[in-house]
Structure formats: structure tokens, C-alpha cells
Scaffold this motif. Sequence first.
Motif, PDB file in Angstrom:
ATOM      1  N   ALA A  65       0.829  -1.207   0.000  1.00  0.00           N
ATOM      2  CA  ALA A  65       0.000   0.000   0.000  1.00  0.00           C
ATOM      3  C   ALA A  65       0.864   1.257   0.000  1.00  0.00           C
ATOM      4  CB  ALA A  65      -0.938   0.003   1.205  1.00  0.00           C
ATOM      5  N   ALA A  66       1.935   1.256   0.805  1.00  0.00           N
ATOM      6  CA  ALA A  66       2.827   2.416   0.876  1.00  0.00           C
ATOM      7  C   ALA A  66       3.513   2.652  -0.462  1.00  0.00           C
ATOM      8  CB  ALA A  66       3.867   2.210   1.977  1.00  0.00           C
ATOM      9  N   ALA A  67       3.944   1.569  -1.124  1.00  0.00           N
ATOM     10  CA  ALA A  67       4.638   1.704  -2.404  1.00  0.00           C
ATOM     11  C   ALA A  67       3.728   2.318  -3.465  1.00  0.00           C
ATOM     12  CB  ALA A  67       5.147   0.343  -2.866  1.00  0.00           C
ATOM     13  N   LEU A  92      10.739   5.931  -6.670  1.00  0.00           N
ATOM     14  CA  LEU A  92      10.868   4.533  -6.276  1.00  0.00           C
ATOM     15  C   LEU A  92      12.088   4.303  -5.397  1.00  0.00           C
ATOM     16  CD1 LEU A  92       9.798   2.788  -9.592  1.00  0.00           C
ATOM     17  CD2 LEU A  92       8.546   2.869  -7.426  1.00  0.00           C
ATOM     18  N   GLU A  93      13.162   5.018  -5.649  1.00  0.00           N
ATOM     19  CA  GLU A  93      14.337   4.921  -4.778  1.00  0.00           C
ATOM     20  C   GLU A  93      13.990   5.375  -3.358  1.00  0.00           C
ATOM     21  OE1 GLU A  93      17.166   7.301  -6.820  1.00  0.00           O
ATOM     22  OE2 GLU A  93      17.576   5.790  -8.372  1.00  0.00           O
ATOM     23  N   ALA A  94      13.208   6.448  -3.251  1.00  0.00           N
ATOM     24  CA  ALA A  94      12.800   6.945  -1.934  1.00  0.00           C
ATOM     25  C   ALA A  94      11.880   5.952  -1.254  1.00  0.00           C
ATOM     26  CB  ALA A  94      12.105   8.299  -2.081  1.00  0.00           C
ATOM     27  N   ALA A 166      13.088  -7.037  -5.191  1.00  0.00           N
ATOM     28  CA  ALA A 166      11.820  -6.463  -4.742  1.00  0.00           C
ATOM     29  C   ALA A 166      12.116  -5.165  -4.008  1.00  0.00           C
ATOM     30  CB  ALA A 166      11.069  -7.433  -3.825  1.00  0.00           C
ATOM     31  N   LEU A 167      11.107  -4.351  -3.815  1.00  0.00           N
ATOM     32  CA  LEU A 167      11.279  -3.133  -3.026  1.00  0.00           C
ATOM     33  C   LEU A 167      11.437  -3.485  -1.552  1.00  0.00           C
ATOM     34  CD1 LEU A 167       8.589  -0.650  -4.482  1.00  0.00           C
ATOM     35  CD2 LEU A 167      11.056  -0.679  -4.922  1.00  0.00           C
TER      36      LEU A 167
END
Length: 211
Positions: A65-67, A92-94, A166-167
Motif C-alpha cells: 500500500a505504501a509503495a 521509487l528509490e525513496a 523487490a522493493l
Amino acid sequence: MAGDARMSQQLDISFGQHSDRGRKATNQDSHGLAAPAGHLRRSKGIAAAVADGIGSSGVSHVASAAAVQSFLSDYFSTPETWSVRRSAQRVLEAANTWLHAQDQRSSDRDSGHVCTFSALVLRSSTAHLFHVGDARVYRLSGGNLERLTDDHRLHVGEGRSYLARALGVTGHVEIDYRALPVAAGDLFLLLTDGVHEHVSRADMLAIVHAH
């Protein structure tokens, strides 16, 4: 999730979204779409994203959800002079840094703020793809269903595999990027593994044509 891009004076799409927890106790997927009007649509386009938390984590739904929420919000807050690629990758890096930091601060090393992530940004006559993990993006164009992303899974034999990227896994993440021209009538599908592992290409086409 699907979007039917009709290229005119201003980018127009039609779209649909759905998610279900299936047999699991909680739904670990998250998805969304942002379609601003006016100058933001012209400079930034329209963005769609899907993320899927890892099954071994009790907070994976928080990660997904956060992503998605941060991407759909922060992408449109980046300078309008930045390219789509630069804007999305910075965001996306952040997001990856934030997710990884949650686990570094936690005493529970199995908390796992980790998720797969795939996004599509439609701007002018170009589709920009950003991808990490094993969700998938397909394009249906002229009756041909084309897979546009690669699964980031490492196969270790006997039918076993695990996520290679993955993130949130480490402080740095490598994001696949691809840009391709869009034609009027193109349709994009963003699917998590809960769909593409169980629905054949033939069934995907049948479902799309039925609706």
C-alpha cells in the motif's frame, strides 16, 4: 488492471481495477491509478501501479500500500522539467529506502516490509514501464498479447524459487525500465502472480474480449 489508451489531442483512457485476497487471510496486493487533468496530464501523463507483498510477512500489505500510494502521489510532485524516467526512479528509490528502513528499525527481522512493484506511465504517445519483482505487465495490441516484463525470480530446482529483486529488501534496488510507443486502442494488463500463475494466456484473452 487495464487501460485502453485512445490517443487524441489529450491522452484519454478507460480503466478497471480489481483485487481479491483469494485463499489468504489478508489481501497483500495494492493497486491504483492517477489521472490528473490539465497541464499535469500533459507534462506527467497518467500513472497506474500494482504491488504485491511477500507471503511470509505479516506487514506485507503495509509495504504494498505504501509503495503504490507514494508512487501515485510523489510522481506528480516531481519537477515538471524532469523526464518520466528520472521522476519515477527518484520516487521509487525513496520508497525503497523508506521500506528498508522500517525493517532496520524493527526488532522483528521477519516483519518484511517488502513487495513487488510494477507501474505504467502513459504520457503523450509513449508508455513507460517500471518493474521489480514478479508482477507482470502485458499489452494487448492488434489481437496480440505481449508480455512486457521479466519475472525477477531465482529458480533453485524441484519447482522451488524465490524473489531475486523487490522493493525494501536492501537499501538499493535495481528497477527495470522500458519505453515503447502507444497506439490508439492498446490495452495494458497489470497482474500480480496470484493471477498470472493461475490464468492462462488464452483465458486472459477470453476474459478481456468478454468484457
